[in-house]
Design an enzyme around this catalytic site. Structure first.
Site, PDB file in Angstrom:
ATOM      1  CD  GLU A 286      37.408  42.556  33.871  1.00 13.44           C
ATOM      2  OE1 GLU A 286      37.398  43.111  34.894  1.00 13.44           O
ATOM      3  OE2 GLU A 286      36.384  42.604  33.019  1.00 13.44           O
TER       4      GLU A 286
ATOM      5  CE  LYS B 176      39.125  61.257  37.235  1.00 13.67           C
ATOM      6  NZ  LYS B 176      37.770  61.223  37.353  1.00 13.67           N
TER       7      LYS B 176
ATOM      8  CD  GLU C 255      33.412  41.708  36.662  1.00 14.49           C
ATOM      9  OE1 GLU C 255      32.933  42.842  37.466  1.00 14.49           O
ATOM     10  OE2 GLU C 255      34.607  41.367  36.718  1.00 14.49           O
TER      11      GLU C 255
END
Ligand code: GAL
Length: 668
Positions: free
Chosen positions: A309, A358, A151
Site C-alpha cells: 500500500e 472518503k 496491518e
C-alpha cells in the site's frame, strides 16, 4: 513465475473493496483495471461483516462473482481471509474481546480492529472464518496469494486488559523461568517492586509515577509476539488447506509504527510486504520513504519485496493531508522499486463514497478518469510493464546500518537524561547523509552477518548484549570501518547498566570512556573547533586510546573531545558524543566512506541536490535508477537503455527536474 513466486514481472494494483459498490461498478472496475494495466488486487480485507453477516452464516455469492470477474480479466487476487476487523455482532456478543488502553479505557466497536490480540475467542472466530474462506477459494483460478488480516497491530498492538495480563504472565514465565530471575531482570529491589507470586504481575498500566523500564520493554516484546501469534494462527489454517499458495501480511515499516519488532516476524512471511505513507508535514518525506524501503529490504533478507500500500495522492489521517504534486506519485513508486520492490500497490482502487476514508486518494479518484491521478496511474502501469525485466534483481550495498526496534522502545521509556534524544533521529540522520552522498545502505538487525560490508553505522543502538558488542568489535578488528553514536551500547538486554563508565559494552574498543552525560537545554547549540556545530547532547568524554577529531569550542564542555577516532585491530572506528548538525555529520560520513573505500552508485556530471541513484543487479544486466526530486535537471555518466524513455543513452544520462530514468546496463 516471477521472483516473488507468483507473477511474471512487476505486480501492479491496489486494495480492492467491491463490497462498497454494486455489480455495475464491478464491471467498470474490470475495464478500468485493464486500461491501467493492473494485474493484482488485495481483496476482501474488510469483508468479515459481509461474508459472515450472522454468526456462522456465510454469504459468499457476491465474492464468487468478483473473483470470477477477476479471473476472467486475468487479474490475480491477493485474497484476504477477511479477519482484519470483526463485525459489530462479534463485539456485541463477546464484549470481553474489546481491547483496553493503558488507563483502563475500553476501545469500542464502530471503527476497526477492535479486538484484543491475546483473546482466545477472537482467535477462534478468526480461524473459523479463515477456514471458510480458504475452503471456498482454494481452487479458484484468481487466487494468487493470501493476505492475512491487515496491518496486524496497527491500532491494537498494546492491550492492557485482564486477558492480556494473563497472557503476559505466561510469556514472562517462559522468558524467565523463575520469579527470582524476573525480579533480578526487572531490578525490583528498586522502589519496593519485588514480586512474590506470578499473579501479582500486570501489564504496565497507568501508574502514579514512572513505570519499571524493563517491565515496559518486556511488555513491548510480549505484545509484538502476540500480534505475530495472531498472524501465525491464521497462516497455519491457510497453509493446511492450500500448502502451495504464498501467504503474507502487510507490515507497517514506517516512522509511524514502532510497536512491532519486525525482525522476528520476517521469516514467517512468504513474501515480505510493506505499507508506506508519506508524512505530509515533512518536505523531505521522500528521504524517509527511502529509509523505510531499505529497512523493508533488510527484512526481506536483501531480496525482492512488495510495497502493498501507498497512496496515489493525499491520505486522510494526518492533520493536513497534502496532495501529491504532478509526478510525485511516479517518483515515490519508482523509489520503492529502486530499493527492491517488485510491486507497486496502492490503498485503494476506487475512492470510497462513504465512511472514514472518503477523503483518501485512490487509483480511481472521485473526479474520475480525466484527471492528474488517473493519467499518472495509466502511465505508471505502462512504465511497470516495461520494467518487468527488473523483477528479481537485487540491490547491492557496501554500507550497513544497525536498526533495532527494541532499542527504540527502551531509549524512549520514562525518566531518561533528555526527552530530545529519540531513537529514530540518528538512524534517519545517517541514512540521509548517505543518501546525499549517493551511497546505498542496507538496514540490518543486530546479530546479522556483516561480512559483505565495508562501513558499519551504529546509531543509538541503546541495547547491546554481549554478542552484539562482540560482533561489532570483530567487524572493526578485522578491518572494517564503523561510526558509533552516543546512546549506543549503554544497557544490556535487561536494560541494566554495567558500572565503570559509558558505553560499557563498547568503550574498550572505542578507546574512550564517558564519565558523565551533559544534555543541553532546549534550543541550545554548541560550537565545535572544526567549524561545525551540534545540539541536544554532549558528554564528558576521556580518551583511552582514541584521538579527538573535533572538540567543543564552547558550552559546558569547552575544550574536551566531541568526536573521536580509534584504530582498533585492522580497522577504524569513529565515535560521536554529541548530536552533530548536518554539516558535521556529512563531513564525518564522507571521511568514513573514503576510509572504507566506498564509492557512490554513479559518478555525477552535474549533481543537483535531490538526485537519488540506486542500482539493481541481475545475472545479465544491472539497472541504474535515477530519480530526480530536485528542481534542476541532473546529468550522470551512463551508457545503456532507458526503460522509462524507451531509448538508448550514450555517455550521459539526463533526468529532467522531477523526472525518472531506469537504465539497463549489460554486465561486463
Ligand atoms: C493503512 C490501512 C488501509 C488504509 C490506509 C489509509 O494503514 O491498511 O486499510 O486505512 O492505511 O492510508
Amino acid at each position: 513465475m516471477g521472483a516473488l513466486g507468483f507473477l511474471e514481472g512487476m505486480a501492479y494494483g491496489a486494495d480492492y473493496n467491491p463490497e462498497q459498490w454494486g455489480p455495475a461498478t464491478w464491471k467498470e472496475d474490470l475495464e478500468l483495471m485493464g486500461e491501467a494495466g493492473v494485474n493484482l488486487v488485495s481483496l476482501a480485507i474488510f469483508s468479515w461483516a459481509r461474508l459472515e453477516p450472522r454468526p456462522g452464516d456465510y454469504e459468499f455469492g457476491w465474492l464468487d462473482e468478483v473473483m470470477d470477474g477477476l479471473a476472467g480479466a486475468g487479474i490475480g487476487a491477493n485474497l484476504a481471509n477477511a479477519t482484519a476487523s470483526p463485525p459489530p455482532w462479534f463485539s456485541h456478543r463477546y464484549p470481553e474481546t474489546l481491547p483496553m488502553q493503558r488507563d483502563g479505557t475500553r476501545l469500542w466497536t464502530g471503527s476497526r480492529q477492535a479486538y484484543c490480540p491475546s483473546s482466545p475467542i477472537f482467535r477462534e472466530h478468526a480461524a473459523r472464518l479463515t477456514e471458510a474462506v480458504a475452503g471456498r477459494y482454494r481452487e479458484h483460478p484468481a487466487l494468487t496469494m493470501w493476505h492475512v488480516s491487515n496491518e496486524i497491530g496497527c491500532h491494537n498492538a498494546l492491550c492492557f486488559c485482564d486477558v492480556s495480563a494473563e497472557a503476559f504472565r505466561a510469556w514472562l514465565r517462559s522468558r524467565y523461568g523463575s520469579l527470582d530471575r524476573l525480579n533480578e531482570a526487572w531490578g525490583t529491589a528498586f522502589w519496593s517492586q519485588r514480586y512474590g507470586a506470578w499473579e501479582e504481575i500486570l501489564p504496565p498500566r497507568q501508574a502514579p509515577s514512572f513505570r519499571n523500564p524493563t517491565q515496559e520493554v518486556d511488555f513491548h516484546r510480549f505484545s509484538s509476539d502476540e500480534s505475530l501469534a495472531v498472524y501465525l494462527a491464521q497462516r497455519d489454517v491457510l497453509r493446511a488447506i492450500t500448502p502451495d499458495v504464498l501467504i503474507t501480511t502487510n507490515l507497517m515499516v514506517t516512522k509511524f509504527q514502532r510497536d512491532l519488532d519486525y525482525w522476528s516476524w520476517a521469516e514467517h512471511l512468504d513474501v515480505l510486504a510493506n505499507d508506506h505513507y508519506l508524512d505530509a508535514a515533512d518536505p523531505d518525506a521522500h528521504l524517509e520513504l527511502a529509509f523505510a524501503a531499505d529497512l523493508t529490504r533488510g527484512l526481506a533478507g536483501g531480496g525482492p519485496w512488495m510495497v502493498m500500500e501507498h497512496s496515489t495522492s493525499a491520505v486522510n489521517w494526518q492533520p493536513r493531508n497534502v496532495a501529491k504534486r504532478p509526478g510525485e506519485m511516479l517518483r515515490n513508486s519508482l523509489q520503492h522499486v529502486a530499493r527492491g520492490s517488485d510491486a507497486v500497490m496502492f490503498f485503494q482502487w476506487r475512492a470510497s463514497k462513504a465512511g472514514a476514508e472518503k477523503y483518501h486518494s485512490a487509483m480511481v479518484p472521485h473526479a474520475g478518469t480525466g484527471t492528474k491521478i488517473w493519467n499518472e496511474v495509466v502511465r505508471l502501469g505502462e512504465m511497470l510493464n516495461r520494467l518487468g525485466e527488473v523483477a528479481g534483481t537485487r540491490v547491492m550495498a557496501e554500507v550497513a546500518l544497525l536498526f533495532d526496534w527494541q532499542s527504540w522502545w527502551a531509549l524512549e521509556t520514562d525518566a531518561h537524561p533528555s526527552i530530545d534524544v529519540t531513537y529514530l533521529d540518528r538512524p534517519h540522520a545517517f541514512h540521509r547523509a548517505l543518501w546525499r552522498a549517493g551511497v546505498t545502505v542496507d538496514l540490518v538487525a543486530p546479530g546479522a552477518s556483516l561480512d559483505r560490508y565495508q562501513l558499519l553505522i551504529v546509531p543509538s543502538l541503546y541495547i547491546a548484549g554481549a554478542e552484539t558488542a562482540r560482533q561489532i568489535e570483530q567487524f572493526v578488528a578485522a578491518g572494517g570501518t564503523a561510526i558509533v553514536t552516543y546512546m549506543s551500547g549503554i544497557v544490556d538486554e535487561d536494560l541494566h547498566i554495567t558500572p565503570g563508565g559509558f558505553p560499557p559494552a563498547f568503550r574498550r574498543w572505542l578507546g574512550i570512556t564517558v564519565e558523565e552525560f551533559f544534555p543541553l537545554r532546549a534550543g541550545d547549540r554548541v560550537a565545535l573547533d572544526d567549524g561545525t556545530s551540534a545540539d541536544v547532547w554532549c558528554e564528558l568524554l576521556h580518551l583511552t586510546g582514541a584521538e579527538a577529531v573535533a572538540s567543543y569550542a564552547d558550552g559546558p564542555l569547552a575544550g574536551t573531545p566531541a568526536v573521536t577516532v580509534h584504530r582498533h585491530g585492522e580497522g577504524t572506528v569513529w565515535y560521536t558524543g554529541t548530536r552533530l548538525g548536518p554539516a558535521g555529520l556529512q563531513r564525518l560520513v564522507s571521511t568514513a566512506l573514503t576510509t572504507a573505500g566506498v564509492q557512490p552508485t554513479v559518478p555525477m556530471v552535474t549533481a543537483p541536490a535531490g538526485l537519488e541513484a540506486t542500482r539493481r543487479v541481475g545475472d545479465r544486466a544491472s539497472y541504474l535508477f535515477l530519480i530526480n526530486h530536485g528542481s534542476d535537471a541532473a546529468h550522470v555518466r551512463a551508457t545503456g537503455y532507458d526503460l522509462v524513455a524507451d531509448r538508448e543513452v550514450t555517455g550521459t544520462a539526463s533526468v529532467t527536474a522531477g523526472g525518472v530514468a531506469v537504465i539497463r546496463q549489460t554486465n561486463p
